[in-house]
Design a protein around this motif. Structure first.
Motif, PDB file in Angstrom:
ATOM      1  N   GLY A 168       0.737  -1.082  -0.274  1.00 12.60           N
ATOM      2  CA  GLY A 168       0.008   0.060  -0.356  1.00 12.60           C
ATOM      3  C   GLY A 168       0.778   1.309  -0.233  1.00 12.60           C
ATOM      4  N   CYS A 169       1.986   1.831  -0.370  1.00 15.87           N
ATOM      5  CA  CYS A 169       2.939   3.012  -0.239  1.00 15.87           C
ATOM      6  C   CYS A 169       3.465   3.194  -1.329  1.00 15.87           C
ATOM      7  CB  CYS A 169       4.476   2.233   0.303  1.00 15.87           C
ATOM      8  SG  CYS A 169       4.589   1.378   1.571  1.00 15.87           S
ATOM      9  N   ARG A 170       3.191   4.710  -1.472  1.00 14.43           N
ATOM     10  CA  ARG A 170       3.591   5.152  -2.740  1.00 14.43           C
ATOM     11  C   ARG A 170       4.906   4.815  -3.564  1.00 14.43           C
ATOM     12  NH1 ARG A 170       2.482   8.779  -6.793  1.00 14.43           N
ATOM     13  NH2 ARG A 170       4.258  10.395  -6.972  1.00 14.43           N
ATOM     14  N   VAL A 171       5.401   4.013  -4.333  1.00 15.15           N
ATOM     15  CA  VAL A 171       6.618   3.472  -4.720  1.00 15.15           C
ATOM     16  C   VAL A 171       7.360   4.400  -5.597  1.00 15.15           C
ATOM     17  CG1 VAL A 171       8.453   1.873  -4.987  1.00 15.15           C
ATOM     18  CG2 VAL A 171       6.083   1.650  -3.583  1.00 15.15           C
ATOM     19  N   ILE A 172       8.730   5.361  -5.109  1.00 18.18           N
ATOM     20  CA  ILE A 172       9.415   5.732  -6.034  1.00 18.18           C
ATOM     21  C   ILE A 172      10.485   5.000  -6.569  1.00 18.18           C
ATOM     22  CG2 ILE A 172      11.004   7.960  -6.783  1.00 18.18           C
ATOM     23  CD1 ILE A 172       7.991   9.186  -4.658  1.00 18.18           C
ATOM     24  N   GLY A 173      10.913   4.890  -7.642  1.00 21.48           N
ATOM     25  CA  GLY A 173      12.328   4.054  -8.102  1.00 21.48           C
ATOM     26  C   GLY A 173      13.618   4.835  -9.123  1.00 21.48           C
TER      27      GLY A 173
END
Lengths: 331, 331
Positions: A168-173
């Motif tokens: 459920g996280c906002r994920v940035i790579g």
């Protein structure tokens, strides 16, 4: 005769082909209680760079003129051990040899019918365990939080991001080519991806992609990329430190901004780890990963190189970012 | 008239007397529900340097031309609040004023008969809580382990070392004068103490004093002293990061060796904190500290400066290491 790859010399800076030596030895003979193993797949991993140095670490350095070791999937081709039969597939940290004997003690049996064998070096092996346990045990993600992953297109990073999304996280790579950043958002479900090589102000790009700040930073790379992420962390952020590939080959101690003030000002937890710290949690973690894989919630990428002779080059290519996902050599 | 000390300007580098401004205001008038407080003791602490800057942190920056605030012990000299009576002693984070009114909400009553009042700014106040909770919640000491403390003769450091001894650790202190190192071993029970100013090779001195390596490093100072300690840490070491006084006054971002590789190689946990992260544990912690104090297991040092006008100079003296233990101004 049996081909073996030895540590020829300890690298200074970036490893080169010269640091490895190929030899041929007599084919090993199986004693009572032993099995003879034929290597099928060899894992090459950035952390091996550390074992090529003489510095003390969590695992002892490789010895000069002894075989390099890494994760290997092998087939039992001869057995004088009642626990294994010919045709069994096993996984273990073993030597870079075409054939080797084992007393069976450290062998983990893997099921070639449940998943492709190479997966047991990746998402259902150390790679997946490292991603899952580093993220859950140290990162402790909560739904709605923002997770940033460096080395996001790498073997561990691509799994971390997917697990972050499942939780459920906002994920940035962060990754080093447009091909990789495209893959992050299109294949691995990242919400945003930043090419740190072509972005002028990485710190601002992270701030832009993480309007609520960064709660978890899963760090695979160290160096100036990590500086840019740490400038965006929230109070009580958690930073699992999994690797520092950006500095593994430095010959001088790499310098950077001191981070103690950032840690104190924001009450940040930063924790280096190796997956073996969490051995007790392996069965539960593998069960969870297998279940997500079977439900289609996890996907993976492998870069497969063919041929025993290409193991050293596959390893060297890691430091050029030539892999997408898990780098494996098929024998 | 009532004397008040305001933030005159934000310091660049080391704070100076010019950063403070004395004014006189009308003596405040007590409204219904309020008490009038007379300041008795004022705590000056290194962390206030952070609040004098405009950078965001765990507490908001002080405002320009508004009173500086810190821990204060005061006496109720007038009360229109049923919860307090004249003669009560209270503790709170309040303004640097001779007199001030309060609605009573954030006032903690302290018992002048159980311990000297100044102790509630020190070992039974934020200082003792910071030492106890940072060490036990993050450092998690086990008997037989080795604890290194930087800023060991400071307010927090001198308490950390004593608690480490009570919990069965070998305790090594780092301080900046022979007078302080002597006090560490003779008064606070440290097993060894190193004067980092006169020791040529601090890293080697720590290795020598910690033959089994360092399991816990309670860091009050940051900077190159911390580099020397981190070079000696064991696998799974814990590093509570309490402060970074060595770099608070730097105008450029201070540079140093990157520590991610050290963290990964040794699976180190490094955690910045402020004591307010652990509010729920305060009652239990104060109970334990009071009990140790009454049993004579804990001792403390105060540097008491006299006079309201000397508050800024007492604060400035912290950065010259002029205090032994807790620095307090008695009004």
């Amino acid at each position: 005769m049996n081909k073996v790859i030895l540590l020829n010399k300890r690298p200074v800076g970036k490893p080169t082909a010269d640091d490895f030596k190929f030899i041929e030895e007599e084919t090993p003979v199986t004693q009572e209680g032993q099995v003879l193993l034929k290597t099928l797949y060899v894992s090459v991993d950035p952390y091996l760079r550390g074992r090529m140095s003489s510095a003390k670490s969590y695992t002892p350095p490789f010895e000069l003129n002894k075989p390099i070791q890494s994760g290997i999937i092998a087939e039992v081709i001869e057995s004088k051990n009642p626990n294994f039969k010919v045709g069994d597939f096993v996984s273990a940290i073993m030597g870079w040899k075409e054939l080797q004997v084992s007393d069976g003690k450290n062998l983990l049996r893997v099921d070639g019918s449940a998943a492709p064998l190479s997966v047991y070096l990746g998402i259902l092996g150390m790679t997946g365990l490292t991603a899952y346990l580093g993220l859950t045990e140290i990162g402790k993600p909560k739904a709605g939080e923002t997770l940033v992953v460096s080395g996001a297109a790498g073997a561990v990073g691509s799994v971390v991001g997917q697990i972050g999304k499942i939780l459920g996280c906002r994920v940035i790579g962060l990754a080093g080519s447009d091909e990789k950043t495209t893959m992050l958002t299109s294949k691995f479900g990242y919400d945003a991806a930043i090419n740190y090589k072509t972005t002028t102000d990485v710190q601002a790009a992270i701030a832009n992609a993480a309007p609520n700040g960064v709660d978890i930073y899963f760090d695979n790379v160290g160096g100036s990329i990590s500086d840019a992420v740490l400038a965006n962390v929230n109070q009580l952020a958690r930073v699992p430190v999994c690797g520092a590939i950006s500095v593994y080959n430095e010959t001088e101690v790499p310098m950077g901004p001191r981070i103690q003030t950032t840690l104190v000002k924001n009450s940040i937890l930063m924790q280096g780890f190796v997956v073996s710290n969490y051995v007790a949690k392996f069965p539960e973690a593998i069960k969870q990963l297998t279940s997500w894989l079977q439900e289609g919630k996890l996907t993976y990428t492998e870069t497969i190189v063919n041929g025993f002779d290409h193991i050293p080059q596959a390893f060297l290519d890691l430091f050029e970012g030539k892999n997408e996902g898990k780098m494996i050599v098929k024998i």
